[in-house]
Design a protein around this motif. Structure first.
Motif, PDB file in Angstrom:
ATOM      1  N   MET A   1       0.853  -1.187   0.000  1.00 46.89           N
ATOM      2  CA  MET A   1       0.000   0.000   0.000  1.00 46.89           C
ATOM      3  C   MET A   1       0.891   1.241   0.000  1.00 46.89           C
ATOM      4  O   MET A   1       1.761   1.381   0.876  1.00 46.89           O
ATOM      5  CB  MET A   1      -0.911  -0.009   1.231  1.00 46.89           C
ATOM      6  N   ASP A   2       0.696   2.136  -0.963  1.00 53.53           N
ATOM      7  CA  ASP A   2       1.545   3.317  -1.066  1.00 53.53           C
ATOM      8  C   ASP A   2       1.100   4.387  -0.075  1.00 53.53           C
ATOM      9  O   ASP A   2       0.101   4.245   0.641  1.00 53.53           O
ATOM     10  CB  ASP A   2       1.545   3.862  -2.497  1.00 53.53           C
ATOM     11  N   LEU A   3       1.851   5.489  -0.050  1.00 49.89           N
ATOM     12  CA  LEU A   3       1.601   6.543   0.934  1.00 49.89           C
ATOM     13  C   LEU A   3       0.222   7.163   0.749  1.00 49.89           C
ATOM     14  O   LEU A   3      -0.488   7.433   1.734  1.00 49.89           O
ATOM     15  CB  LEU A   3       2.686   7.616   0.833  1.00 49.89           C
ATOM     16  N   LYS A   4      -0.179   7.393  -0.508  1.00 46.28           N
ATOM     17  CA  LYS A   4      -1.489   8.004  -0.754  1.00 46.28           C
ATOM     18  C   LYS A   4      -2.607   7.113  -0.235  1.00 46.28           C
ATOM     19  O   LYS A   4      -3.547   7.602   0.413  1.00 46.28           O
ATOM     20  CB  LYS A   4      -1.662   8.253  -2.263  1.00 46.28           C
ATOM     21  N   SER A   5      -2.523   5.827  -0.519  1.00 42.90           N
ATOM     22  CA  SER A   5      -3.549   4.893  -0.041  1.00 42.90           C
ATOM     23  C   SER A   5      -3.564   4.836   1.485  1.00 42.90           C
ATOM     24  O   SER A   5      -4.631   4.765   2.106  1.00 42.90           O
ATOM     25  CB  SER A   5      -3.295   3.495  -0.614  1.00 42.90           C
ATOM     26  N   THR A   6      -2.372   4.878   2.088  1.00 43.22           N
ATOM     27  CA  THR A   6      -2.276   4.858   3.546  1.00 43.22           C
ATOM     28  C   THR A   6      -2.972   6.071   4.150  1.00 43.22           C
ATOM     29  O   THR A   6      -3.738   5.954   5.120  1.00 43.22           O
ATOM     30  CB  THR A   6      -0.799   4.846   3.987  1.00 43.22           C
ATOM     31  N   LEU A   7      -2.723   7.243   3.562  1.00 41.00           N
ATOM     32  CA  LEU A   7      -3.350   8.468   4.063  1.00 41.00           C
ATOM     33  C   LEU A   7      -4.866   8.415   3.912  1.00 41.00           C
ATOM     34  O   LEU A   7      -5.605   8.910   4.779  1.00 41.00           O
ATOM     35  CB  LEU A   7      -2.785   9.683   3.329  1.00 41.00           C
ATOM     36  N   LEU A   8      -5.332   7.812   2.828  1.00 36.55           N
ATOM     37  CA  LEU A   8      -6.783   7.681   2.627  1.00 36.55           C
ATOM     38  C   LEU A   8      -7.403   6.786   3.695  1.00 36.55           C
ATOM     39  O   LEU A   8      -8.483   7.084   4.220  1.00 36.55           O
ATOM     40  CB  LEU A   8      -7.067   7.121   1.234  1.00 36.55           C
ATOM     41  N   VAL A   9      -6.718   5.684   4.022  1.00 37.23           N
ATOM     42  CA  VAL A   9      -7.229   4.784   5.059  1.00 37.23           C
ATOM     43  C   VAL A   9      -7.228   5.474   6.422  1.00 37.23           C
ATOM     44  O   VAL A   9      -8.200   5.380   7.182  1.00 37.23           O
ATOM     45  CB  VAL A   9      -6.403   3.480   5.109  1.00 37.23           C
ATOM     46  N   VAL A  10      -6.136   6.182   6.719  1.00 38.92           N
ATOM     47  CA  VAL A  10      -6.059   6.900   7.991  1.00 38.92           C
ATOM     48  C   VAL A  10      -7.166   7.957   8.076  1.00 38.92           C
ATOM     49  O   VAL A  10      -7.870   8.063   9.089  1.00 38.92           O
ATOM     50  CB  VAL A  10      -4.675   7.561   8.167  1.00 38.92           C
ATOM     51  N   GLY A  11      -7.321   8.737   6.992  1.00 41.98           N
ATOM     52  CA  GLY A  11      -8.360   9.760   6.973  1.00 41.98           C
ATOM     53  C   GLY A  11      -9.755   9.166   7.084  1.00 41.98           C
ATOM     54  O   GLY A  11     -10.614   9.693   7.802  1.00 41.98           O
ATOM     55  N   GLY A  12      -9.977   8.059   6.388  1.00 42.50           N
ATOM     56  CA  GLY A  12     -11.273   7.397   6.473  1.00 42.50           C
ATOM     57  C   GLY A  12     -11.541   6.874   7.865  1.00 42.50           C
ATOM     58  O   GLY A  12     -12.684   6.913   8.354  1.00 42.50           O
ATOM     59  N   SER A  13     -10.499   6.400   8.544  1.00 40.21           N
ATOM     60  CA  SER A  13     -10.641   5.919   9.913  1.00 40.21           C
ATOM     61  C   SER A  13     -10.986   7.062  10.863  1.00 40.21           C
ATOM     62  O   SER A  13     -11.866   6.917  11.727  1.00 40.21           O
ATOM     63  CB  SER A  13      -9.347   5.234  10.363  1.00 40.21           C
ATOM     64  N   VAL A  14     -10.302   8.190  10.721  1.00 41.27           N
ATOM     65  CA  VAL A  14     -10.610   9.361  11.559  1.00 41.27           C
ATOM     66  C   VAL A  14     -12.075   9.736  11.412  1.00 41.27           C
ATOM     67  O   VAL A  14     -12.803   9.939  12.406  1.00 41.27           O
ATOM     68  CB  VAL A  14      -9.716  10.560  11.181  1.00 41.27           C
ATOM     69  N   CYS A  15     -12.532   9.818  10.179  1.00 42.76           N
ATOM     70  CA  CYS A  15     -13.927  10.198   9.908  1.00 42.76           C
ATOM     71  C   CYS A  15     -14.907   9.157  10.441  1.00 42.76           C
ATOM     72  O   CYS A  15     -15.967   9.506  10.978  1.00 42.76           O
ATOM     73  CB  CYS A  15     -14.138  10.396   8.412  1.00 42.76           C
ATOM     74  N   SER A  16     -14.560   7.879  10.325  1.00 40.12           N
ATOM     75  CA  SER A  16     -15.452   6.810  10.766  1.00 40.12           C
ATOM     76  C   SER A  16     -15.631   6.825  12.279  1.00 40.12           C
ATOM     77  O   SER A  16     -16.759   6.689  12.788  1.00 40.12           O
ATOM     78  CB  SER A  16     -14.909   5.451  10.324  1.00 40.12           C
ATOM     79  N   PHE A  17     -14.535   6.992  13.009  1.00 37.44           N
ATOM     80  CA  PHE A  17     -14.646   7.020  14.470  1.00 37.44           C
ATOM     81  C   PHE A  17     -15.323   8.307  14.940  1.00 37.44           C
ATOM     82  O   PHE A  17     -16.045   8.294  15.943  1.00 37.44           O
ATOM     83  CB  PHE A  17     -13.272   6.849  15.111  1.00 37.44           C
ATOM     84  N   LYS A  18     -15.104   9.405  14.219  1.00 37.66           N
ATOM     85  CA  LYS A  18     -15.815  10.645  14.548  1.00 37.66           C
ATOM     86  C   LYS A  18     -17.314  10.466  14.291  1.00 37.66           C
ATOM     87  O   LYS A  18     -18.152  10.917  15.096  1.00 37.66           O
ATOM     88  CB  LYS A  18     -15.265  11.792  13.702  1.00 37.66           C
TER      89      LYS A  18
END
Length: 247
Positions: A1-18
């Protein structure tokens, strides 16, 4: 998984828990927790993260048992996604705690989260030490019971009538024992094993990575011992009048 995909997963996780935290806000809140609405929402969100990542970490090690033999370079998409999702939670919880508690109340949690985020960021960006990060998430198995205990306290099921009296809730009593057992196994023993591994592989690890790992494990080990003392005092030795959330 490249950096862009990693950032998307991290961002999606932040939004999901929020989003989860927001949904809990609009769900019916048990009456005993009405005067601690923020703590109720935060604890339920933390319980969801612990349940998810604890089971996920076990799955990663089950699907790739050789990861335990090579915590440095072993890699799988499943483990990378796990660390990214957990990173998103810790970012969300860091912000949530910062905005809703004073620094005096939250400094231990914020210090813990900052340490975890530093280590996880290193693992995700370098694609190294993911096995080490996955093993560290076994600690979340104990966090499940730690958060269930807090939920029961918010529901008023953990009070005692006297120093020598048993807990009024059988569920709380059982949770206390499970919490203590998993704390010893998945916090104390896991952290001890990680410390031993780090020391024995010092020559294979860059100095700055070794320093980050040593600092983080020293801090978390100290916090684990403090947590153990607090839990023993609160649930097995004395009568607590005030029990705060522990991470």
């Amino acid at each position: 998984m490249d950096l862009k995909s990693t950032l998307l997963v991290v961002g999606g996780s932040v939004c999901s828990f929020k989003l989860l935290n927001t949904v809990v806000r609009f769900l019916p809140t048990p009456e005993p927790a009405h005067n601690k609405m923020w703590k109720w929402r935060n604890t339920v969100t933390s319980l969801a993260h612990s349940s998810l990542t604890g089971a996920w970490a076990v799955s990663c090690l089950y699907c790739q048992p050789k990861m335990l033999e090579d915590l440095i370079s072993s890699y799988s998409l499943l483990s990378h996604c796990l660390v990214a999702v957990s990173t998103g939670y810790f970012i969300n919880d860091f912000l949530d705690v910062s905005l809703n508690q004073s620094l005096k109340q939250s400094r231990e949690v914020l210090l813990h989260h900052s340490t975890v985020l530093s280590c996880f960021t290193l693992a995700m960006t370098s694609r190294l030490y993911l096995g080490f990060a996955v093993v560290s998430l076994l600690i979340e198995i104990n966090s499940v019971f730690l958060h269930i205990r807090q939920v029961l306290l918010l529901l008023g099921q953990g009070n005692r009538t006297g120093p020598a009296e048993p807990c009024t809730s059988v569920t709380y009593s059982l949770t206390s024992w499970l919490n203590l057992g998993t704390l010893l196994v998945f916090r104390i023993c896991t952290t001890g094993w990680m410390t031993r591994w780090l020391a024995s592989h010092r020559e294979h690890i860059p100095r700055f990575v070794f320093m980050i790992g040593t600092t983080g494990l020293s801090l978390i080990s100290t916090m684990n011992m403090v947590l153990l003392y607090r839990l023993l005092r609160a649930d097995f030795l004395t009568n607590p009048h005030n029990t705060s959330k522990n991470h």
